[in-house]
Design a protein around this motif. Structure first.
Motif, PDB file in Angstrom:
ATOM      1  N   TRP A  83      17.581  -8.238   8.136  1.00 38.46           N
ATOM      2  CA  TRP A  83      16.403  -8.213   7.248  1.00 38.46           C
ATOM      3  C   TRP A  83      16.579  -9.262   6.143  1.00 38.46           C
ATOM      4  O   TRP A  83      15.690 -10.080   5.884  1.00 38.46           O
ATOM      5  N   GLY A 109       7.669  -1.673   5.918  1.00 39.67           N
ATOM      6  CA  GLY A 109       8.665  -1.084   6.814  1.00 39.67           C
ATOM      7  C   GLY A 109       8.243   0.291   7.276  1.00 39.67           C
ATOM      8  O   GLY A 109       7.783   1.098   6.465  1.00 39.67           O
ATOM      9  N   GLU A 110       8.380   0.526   8.582  1.00 36.96           N
ATOM     10  CA  GLU A 110       8.137   1.849   9.136  1.00 36.96           C
ATOM     11  C   GLU A 110       9.071   2.857   8.453  1.00 36.96           C
ATOM     12  O   GLU A 110      10.245   2.578   8.254  1.00 36.96           O
ATOM     13  N   VAL A 133      14.699   6.447  -3.345  1.00 35.56           N
ATOM     14  CA  VAL A 133      13.734   6.248  -4.424  1.00 35.56           C
ATOM     15  C   VAL A 133      13.092   7.589  -4.771  1.00 35.56           C
ATOM     16  O   VAL A 133      12.511   8.257  -3.903  1.00 35.56           O
ATOM     17  N   THR A 142      15.443  -4.212   0.227  1.00 33.42           N
ATOM     18  CA  THR A 142      16.110  -3.717   1.447  1.00 33.42           C
ATOM     19  C   THR A 142      16.726  -2.344   1.167  1.00 33.42           C
ATOM     20  O   THR A 142      15.969  -1.399   0.916  1.00 33.42           O
ATOM     21  N   THR A 158       0.825  -1.223   0.000  1.00 37.60           N
ATOM     22  CA  THR A 158       0.000   0.000   0.000  1.00 37.60           C
ATOM     23  C   THR A 158       0.855   1.268   0.000  1.00 37.60           C
ATOM     24  O   THR A 158       0.322   2.360  -0.101  1.00 37.60           O
ATOM     25  N   GLY A 159       2.171   1.140   0.165  1.00 34.84           N
ATOM     26  CA  GLY A 159       3.031   2.313   0.354  1.00 34.84           C
ATOM     27  C   GLY A 159       3.476   2.964  -0.949  1.00 34.84           C
ATOM     28  O   GLY A 159       2.946   2.689  -2.031  1.00 34.84           O
ATOM     29  N   PHE A 160       4.483   3.827  -0.816  1.00 29.25           N
ATOM     30  CA  PHE A 160       5.013   4.622  -1.928  1.00 29.25           C
ATOM     31  C   PHE A 160       5.493   3.718  -3.086  1.00 29.25           C
ATOM     32  O   PHE A 160       5.016   3.830  -4.224  1.00 29.25           O
ATOM     33  N   VAL A 161       6.381   2.795  -2.783  1.00 29.20           N
ATOM     34  CA  VAL A 161       6.897   1.904  -3.835  1.00 29.20           C
ATOM     35  C   VAL A 161       5.818   0.890  -4.228  1.00 29.20           C
ATOM     36  O   VAL A 161       5.636   0.576  -5.409  1.00 29.20           O
ATOM     37  N   LEU A 205       7.712  -5.252   0.894  1.00 29.65           N
ATOM     38  CA  LEU A 205       8.077  -3.824   0.889  1.00 29.65           C
ATOM     39  C   LEU A 205       7.721  -3.174   2.225  1.00 29.65           C
ATOM     40  O   LEU A 205       7.824  -1.954   2.362  1.00 29.65           O
ATOM     41  N   SER A 213       9.310  -3.948  11.968  1.00 31.35           N
ATOM     42  CA  SER A 213       8.389  -3.822  10.833  1.00 31.35           C
ATOM     43  C   SER A 213       9.001  -4.412   9.556  1.00 31.35           C
ATOM     44  O   SER A 213       8.276  -4.758   8.624  1.00 31.35           O
ATOM     45  N   ARG A 214      10.321  -4.531   9.524  1.00 36.06           N
ATOM     46  CA  ARG A 214      10.991  -5.124   8.362  1.00 36.06           C
ATOM     47  C   ARG A 214      11.294  -6.614   8.592  1.00 36.06           C
ATOM     48  O   ARG A 214      10.940  -7.468   7.781  1.00 36.06           O
ATOM     49  N   SER A 248      -1.269  -6.263   4.664  1.00 31.74           N
ATOM     50  CA  SER A 248      -1.285  -4.943   5.277  1.00 31.74           C
ATOM     51  C   SER A 248      -1.669  -5.060   6.750  1.00 31.74           C
ATOM     52  O   SER A 248      -2.174  -6.093   7.193  1.00 31.74           O
ATOM     53  N   ARG A 249      -1.448  -3.963   7.493  1.00 31.32           N
ATOM     54  CA  ARG A 249      -1.922  -3.957   8.885  1.00 31.32           C
ATOM     55  C   ARG A 249      -3.437  -3.787   8.925  1.00 31.32           C
ATOM     56  O   ARG A 249      -4.065  -4.020   9.938  1.00 31.32           O
ATOM     57  N   GLY A 288      18.757   2.561  -3.683  1.00 28.94           N
ATOM     58  CA  GLY A 288      19.171   3.836  -3.100  1.00 28.94           C
ATOM     59  C   GLY A 288      17.916   4.646  -2.821  1.00 28.94           C
ATOM     60  O   GLY A 288      16.807   4.101  -2.741  1.00 28.94           O
TER      61      GLY A 288
HETATM   62  P1  NDP Z   1       6.504   3.203   2.922  1.00 31.92           P
HETATM   63  O1  NDP Z   1       7.000   4.151   3.984  1.00 31.92           O
HETATM   64  O2  NDP Z   1       5.581   3.744   1.899  1.00 31.92           O
HETATM   65  O3  NDP Z   1       5.885   1.939   3.686  1.00 31.92           O
HETATM   66  C1  NDP Z   1       5.513   0.764   3.015  1.00 31.92           C
HETATM   67  C2  NDP Z   1       4.445   0.049   3.779  1.00 31.92           C
HETATM   68  O4  NDP Z   1       4.968  -0.521   4.968  1.00 31.92           O
HETATM   69  C3  NDP Z   1       3.307   0.925   4.251  1.00 31.92           C
HETATM   70  O5  NDP Z   1       2.397   1.191   3.221  1.00 31.92           O
HETATM   71  C4  NDP Z   1       2.705   0.112   5.392  1.00 31.92           C
HETATM   72  O6  NDP Z   1       1.669  -0.749   4.901  1.00 31.92           O
HETATM   73  C5  NDP Z   1       3.898  -0.733   5.875  1.00 31.92           C
HETATM   74  N1  NDP Z   1       4.311  -0.282   7.206  1.00 31.92           N
HETATM   75  C6  NDP Z   1       4.650   0.966   7.606  1.00 31.92           C
HETATM   76  N2  NDP Z   1       4.952   0.998   8.904  1.00 31.92           N
HETATM   77  C7  NDP Z   1       4.802  -0.273   9.352  1.00 31.92           C
HETATM   78  C8  NDP Z   1       4.944  -0.886  10.619  1.00 31.92           C
HETATM   79  N3  NDP Z   1       5.315  -0.187  11.685  1.00 31.92           N
HETATM   80  N4  NDP Z   1       4.704  -2.225  10.700  1.00 31.92           N
HETATM   81  C9  NDP Z   1       4.333  -2.950   9.616  1.00 31.92           C
HETATM   82  N5  NDP Z   1       4.148  -2.413   8.402  1.00 31.92           N
HETATM   83  C10 NDP Z   1       4.393  -1.098   8.270  1.00 31.92           C
HETATM   84  O7  NDP Z   1       7.801   2.531   2.226  1.00 31.92           O
HETATM   85  P2  NDP Z   1       8.352   2.707   0.735  1.00 31.92           P
HETATM   86  O8  NDP Z   1       7.298   2.237  -0.198  1.00 31.92           O
HETATM   87  O9  NDP Z   1       8.966   4.038   0.578  1.00 31.92           O
HETATM   88  O10 NDP Z   1       9.572   1.656   0.756  1.00 31.92           O
HETATM   89  C11 NDP Z   1       9.349   0.263   0.585  1.00 31.92           C
HETATM   90  C12 NDP Z   1      10.546  -0.488   1.141  1.00 31.92           C
HETATM   91  O11 NDP Z   1      11.715  -0.063   0.457  1.00 31.92           O
HETATM   92  C13 NDP Z   1      10.778  -0.212   2.629  1.00 31.92           C
HETATM   93  O12 NDP Z   1      11.149  -1.386   3.279  1.00 31.92           O
HETATM   94  C14 NDP Z   1      11.935   0.765   2.637  1.00 31.92           C
HETATM   95  O13 NDP Z   1      12.762   0.632   3.784  1.00 31.92           O
HETATM   96  C15 NDP Z   1      12.708   0.355   1.379  1.00 31.92           C
HETATM   97  N6  NDP Z   1      13.453   1.468   0.820  1.00 31.92           N
HETATM   98  C16 NDP Z   1      12.788   2.625   0.476  1.00 31.92           C
HETATM   99  C17 NDP Z   1      13.498   3.711   0.003  1.00 31.92           C
HETATM  100  C18 NDP Z   1      12.815   4.991  -0.365  1.00 31.92           C
HETATM  101  O14 NDP Z   1      13.523   5.957  -0.751  1.00 31.92           O
HETATM  102  N7  NDP Z   1      11.493   5.075  -0.295  1.00 31.92           N
HETATM  103  C19 NDP Z   1      14.972   3.652  -0.153  1.00 31.92           C
HETATM  104  C20 NDP Z   1      15.547   2.378   0.185  1.00 31.92           C
HETATM  105  C21 NDP Z   1      14.808   1.340   0.673  1.00 31.92           C
HETATM  106  P3  NDP Z   1       0.240  -0.882   5.665  1.00 31.92           P
HETATM  107  O15 NDP Z   1      -0.098   0.476   6.211  1.00 31.92           O
HETATM  108  O16 NDP Z   1      -0.661  -1.323   4.567  1.00 31.92           O
HETATM  109  O17 NDP Z   1       0.441  -1.899   6.729  1.00 31.92           O
END
Ligand code: NDP
Length: 295
Positions: A139, A60-61, A160, A107, A9-12, A58, A81-82, A31-32, A158
């Motif tokens: 992780w 991760g907090e 994103v 990662t 559901t997140g950015f990526v 994907l 969260s990861r 998802s949560r 790197g």
């Molecule tokens: P987001 O911050 O958009 O988070 C992705 C999803 O993780 C959220 O939509 C949420 O899903 C879930 N999430 C968030 N917090 C928690 C938590 N505390 N416990 C469990 N699930 C959680 O991440 P991105 O899309 O930006 O990144 C995806 C992955 O890529 C991540 O692991 C990030 O570390 C890694 N990454 C990202 C980079 C970037 O620049 N964006 C750079 C390098 C690595 P929901 O609410 O549906 O549970």
């Protein structure tokens, strides 16, 4: 292909989901929170994986959330969260009656030691010197499924770059106002990738049966990009001349010293195996990547 995406559901995840669906794949998020085309982490642990051909994680907090103070509680959440979500998916894959064909974990380049000069490929050592490198090690270790027939891939991206989230979302306002600039000395490497390429690499890893192991998720020209170059190019893409440097102490004050390392230091990373695996980048160069994002 039926693909299960943790944290989809997140950015990526939103960009990846759009790409996968446009290529005819079916996507279910873990998802949560429950909802359409979703299962929750509790459902996953009780009922196992839904029938699927591939799994991606994907979740991760957000590490750079400026509203969260860097401290023990936040660190634990960043890790669990990861690592726990990755472990949950790996266990579900191991327990599946019909194991999926591919398992892709995303990662980060925090695995490699920040340095202004060293260049890293997927074969370079790392993972054992600070909070982020150890986080990446545990992780990636959580994703291992000994003896599994499922093909495993780890993508280390790197920063994103994309339109609706991530680092750029936080930078656009100050840069549009002419108040943005390099962080600290500005000389530190700035490893980056356009979000369409990160989604593209994950999709390539899912679809191409020969892809396995670590793939660096950075643009091919990324080793030549410093934080200062990035700030200059972003200002140019926005047609803003002003470049006010953000002093290192201010970055540390907002993010905390340990987390500020991500912004004040960087790694020169090459996508060697990614290119060798046959992936062709849509945005290999920074100016075009930024023009696409701010247009
Ligand atoms: P987001 O911050 O958009 O988070 C992705 C999803 O993780 C959220 O939509 C949420 O899903 C879930 N999430 C968030 N917090 C928690 C938590 N505390 N416990 C469990 N699930 C959680 O991440 P991105 O899309 O930006 O990144 C995806 C992955 O890529 C991540 O692991 C990030 O570390 C890694 N990454 C990202 C980079 C970037 O620049 N964006 C750079 C390098 C690595 P929901 O609410 O549906 O549970």
């Amino acid at each position: 292909m039926r693909v299960v995406v943790g944290g989809g559901t997140g950015f990526v995840g939103r960009a990846l989901t759009q790409l996968l669906r446009s290529r005819g794949h079916q996507v279910t998020h873990v998802s949560r929170q429950g909802g359409e085309d979703r299962i929750t982490w509790e459902e996953l642990s009780h009922s196992g994986l839904p029938p699927c051909d591939a799994v991606v994680n994907l979740a991760g907090e957000n590490v750079l959330n400026p509203f969260r103070r860097w401290g023990d509680a936040f660190c634990r959440e960043v890790i669990s969260s990861r690592v726990e979500t990755t472990k949950a998916l790996a266990e579900a894959i191991a327990a599946a009656e019909q194991p999926p064909r591919a398992w892709v974990l995303v990662t980060g380049v925090g695995f490699y030691r920040p340095s202004p000069t060293a260049e890293y490929t997927e074969d370079s050592p790392g993972g054992d010197f600070d909070f982020f490198s150890r986080l990446v090690s545990s992780w990636e270790a959580a994703a291992l499924i000994p003896g599994s027939p499922t093909r495993g891939v780890v993508v280390r991206p790197g920063v994103v770059l994309g339109r609706d989230g991530g680092a750029i979302a936080q930078m656009l306002l100050p840069f549009r106002l002419g108040l943005g600039g390099p962080m600290g000395s500005g000389l530190q490497p700035f490893p980056w990738i356009h979000i369409q390429d990160l989604s593209g690499i994950v999709c390539h890893a899912l679809e191409k049966e020969s892809v396995q192991g670590i793939l660096n998720g950075v643009a091919p020209s990324s080793p030549g990009t410093s934080n200062g170059t990035f700030a200059r190019e972003l200002a140019a893409a926005l047609g803003r001349p002003a470049l006010l440097p953000v002093p290192a102490w201010a970055v540390r004050a907002v993010f905390g010293a340990e987390r500020a390392v991500m912004l004040l230091e960087g790694q020169r990373v090459l996508p060697k195996r990614t290119l060798e695996s046959g992936y062709s980048f849509i945005f290999p160069e920074l100016p075009a990547a930024l023009r696409d994002i701010v247009a």
